[in-house]
Design an enzyme around this catalytic site. Structure first.
Site, PDB file in Angstrom:
ATOM      1  N   GLU A   1       0.820  -1.196   0.000  1.00 20.80           N
ATOM      2  CA  GLU A   1       0.000   0.000   0.000  1.00 20.80           C
ATOM      3  C   GLU A   1       0.866   1.263   0.000  1.00 20.80           C
ATOM      4  O   GLU A   1       0.643   2.202  -0.745  1.00 20.80           O
ATOM      5  CB  GLU A   1      -0.915  -0.012   1.228  1.00 20.80           C
ATOM      6  CG  GLU A   1      -1.902   1.131   1.229  1.00 20.80           C
ATOM      7  CD  GLU A   1      -2.900   1.052   2.368  1.00 20.80           C
ATOM      8  OE1 GLU A   1      -2.618   0.380   3.367  1.00 20.80           O
ATOM      9  OE2 GLU A   1      -3.957   1.685   2.242  1.00 20.80           O
TER      10      GLU A   1
ATOM     11  N   GLU B   1       3.299  11.148   9.631  1.00 19.66           N
ATOM     12  CA  GLU B   1       4.038  11.174  10.903  1.00 19.66           C
ATOM     13  C   GLU B   1       4.517   9.761  11.248  1.00 19.66           C
ATOM     14  O   GLU B   1       5.650   9.555  11.682  1.00 19.66           O
ATOM     15  CB  GLU B   1       3.156  11.704  12.045  1.00 19.66           C
ATOM     16  CG  GLU B   1       2.847  13.198  11.972  1.00 19.66           C
ATOM     17  CD  GLU B   1       1.727  13.521  10.988  1.00 19.66           C
ATOM     18  OE1 GLU B   1       1.044  12.590  10.514  1.00 19.66           O
ATOM     19  OE2 GLU B   1       1.530  14.713  10.692  1.00 19.66           O
TER      20      GLU B   1
END
Ligand SMILES: Cc1cc2nc3c(=O)[nH]c(=O)nc-3n(C[C@H](O)[C@H](O)[C@H](O)COP(=O)(O)OP(=O)(O)OC[C@H]3O[C@@H](n4cnc5c(N)ncnc54)[C@H](O)[C@@H]3O)c2cc1C
Length: 389
Positions: A244, A371
């Site tokens: 992904e 993040e």
């Protein structure tokens, strides 16, 4: 790394280009985030599949062409350059299928993959939960053992395309007494129209309704729809995340085509005195080519039998930031008209710049937030100490 295509790769690219030139719809299909657009894109998947272009890298027995990774990259470049429609089957093809190739039984592959390839079954990814996004292992939805299968309960959220999709795959807590959060999870596939499933669309920023949350109330799933071993769901799911974040979700072909369209836009509508904007257009071209080369390097390593691992996080951060910068540049170029969406007659490029800009804003969030990717890069690639959590 040898970037010169082999004769077989060139022949493959030429065949793809010719097919796409003859078949890509002249007018863009309606947005696949709407009911009508979803149906139109499903038909397009069937058309691709009829000539074995929907899943080129799969083995022939499942409708593919057994293409290698370089042929797949060439196909993607041709697809986007030809203006091919968005792929409504993306979750199934890019996320579930690689998992099935690695972990499913032959019976599951034979039952599931052909319908995925043809668009007869469109899949949604049901991983995230209200309290389990970045910290996916804290998920609370349960799978309880019952005669001949499992009963699923709980809530999943942020499920792309689930409002119109047919089936979903997700991970569920099957052993609440397991010692650690990522233990005692099971990877299951379920029918979005099964008794006990409620699909509630979530309005997106652009108002399109395909995004959804799912409520599951004792939904029966037969044993045949468990992927891999019960209890091993975390390991199985993690084998999908590299795909992904890495290559499959955003191939360079998409960005090369977008950068080329941006250059056309600059030629047609750019102000030659605006050198700052011109430099951003040039940066978009440089970024697309840099990503192409980085991907080629990864593909070479794949072809040599290596895995891509934590490097996929570099890709994820790069393409998500790049996509926003490219679309901001296009909207600045277009001025107020750039904000018109696809239902306005005057919208440039049928509103695709506006729709794609809004979607690009989600890039740093989905497929694992940036993040989190930066933590992975810092700790696993650079060997830096763990930050404060
Ligand atoms: C357009 C879109 C499509 C999506 N499609 C799907 C889908 O099809 N299926 C699916 O299952 N999910 C999907 N998602 C959900 C997506 O995977 C989650 O939104 C994502 O994992 C973040 O989880 P969260 O929203 O719960 O945010 P949180 O995890 O609550 O994060 C909130 C903020 O805190 C930061 N943060 C959290 N933990 C840490 C940490 N340890 N260190 C540093 N910062 C941290 C995050 O980076 C973020 O900025 C989609 C999301 C979007 C926006």
């Amino acid at each position: 790394m040898d970037l010169d295509p082999t004769p077989a790769q060139e022949a493959f690219r030429a065949e793809a280009r010719a097919w796409l030139a003859a078949h890509v719809p002249a007018a863009p299909l309606p947005s696949l985030e709407t009911a009508a657009g979803f149906a139109a894109h499903r038909e397009w998947e069937a058309q691709l599949a009829a000539d074995r272009w929907s899943v080129v890298s799969w083995p022939e027995e499942y409708g593919g062409r057994g293409a290698d990774i370089f042929q797949w990259l060439a196909f993607e470049e041709e697809y986007f350059a030809a203006g091919g429609p968005g792929r409504v089957s993306q979750n199934g093809i890019n996320l579930l299928a690689p998992t099935l190739f690695d972990h499913a039984t032959p019976e599951q592959r034979a039952r599931i993959l052909p319908d995925m390839a043809s668009g007869a079954t469109i899949w949604a990814q049901a991983w995230s939960e209200p309290e389990a996004g970045s910290d996916l292992a804290s998920l609370r939805s349960t799978a309880e053992r019952t005669h001949g299968g499992w009963l699923l309960s709980g809530q999943k959220t942020w499920s792309s395309r689930a409002a119109f999709a047919d089936r979903a795959f997700g991970i569920f807590r099957s052993d609440p007494a397991a010692a650690k959060p990522h233990q005692g999870l099971t990877y299951l596939m379920f029918d979005l129209r099964a008794p006990g499933v409620t699909v509630r669309p979530i309005g997106r920023l652009d108002g399109k309704p395909a995004f959804a949350e799912l409520f599951l109330d004792d939904v029966f799933v037969p044993d045949e729809d468990v992927v891999g071993e019960a209890g091993a769901g975390w390991r199985i799911a993690m084998s999908t995340t590299g795909n992904e974040r890495g290559l499959m979700l955003r191939s360079p072909g998409r960005f090369l085509a977008s950068a080329a369209r941006l250059v056309e836009l600059w030629r047609a509508a750019g102000d030659p005195a605006d050198t700052a904007l011109r430099d951003r257009v040039a940066d978009a071209v440089i970024g697309a080519r840099a990503y192409q080369l980085f991907t080629a390097a990864n593909a070479s390593r794949f072809a040599a039998g290596e895995t891509i691992g934590a490097e996929s996080s570099l890709n994820k951060v790069f393409w998500s930031r790049y996509d926003i910068a490219l679309h901001e540049c296009a909207l600045d170029l277009l001025g107020p008209y750039g904000e018109l969406s696809d239902d306005a007659d005057e919208a440039p490029a049928q509103g695709s710049w506006a729709e794609n800009y809004v979607f690009s804003l989600a890039g740093p969030i989905y497929a694992g937030t940036n993040e989190i990717q930066r933590d992975i890069i810092a700790e696993r690639l650079l060997g830096l100490p763990k930050g404060r959590r």
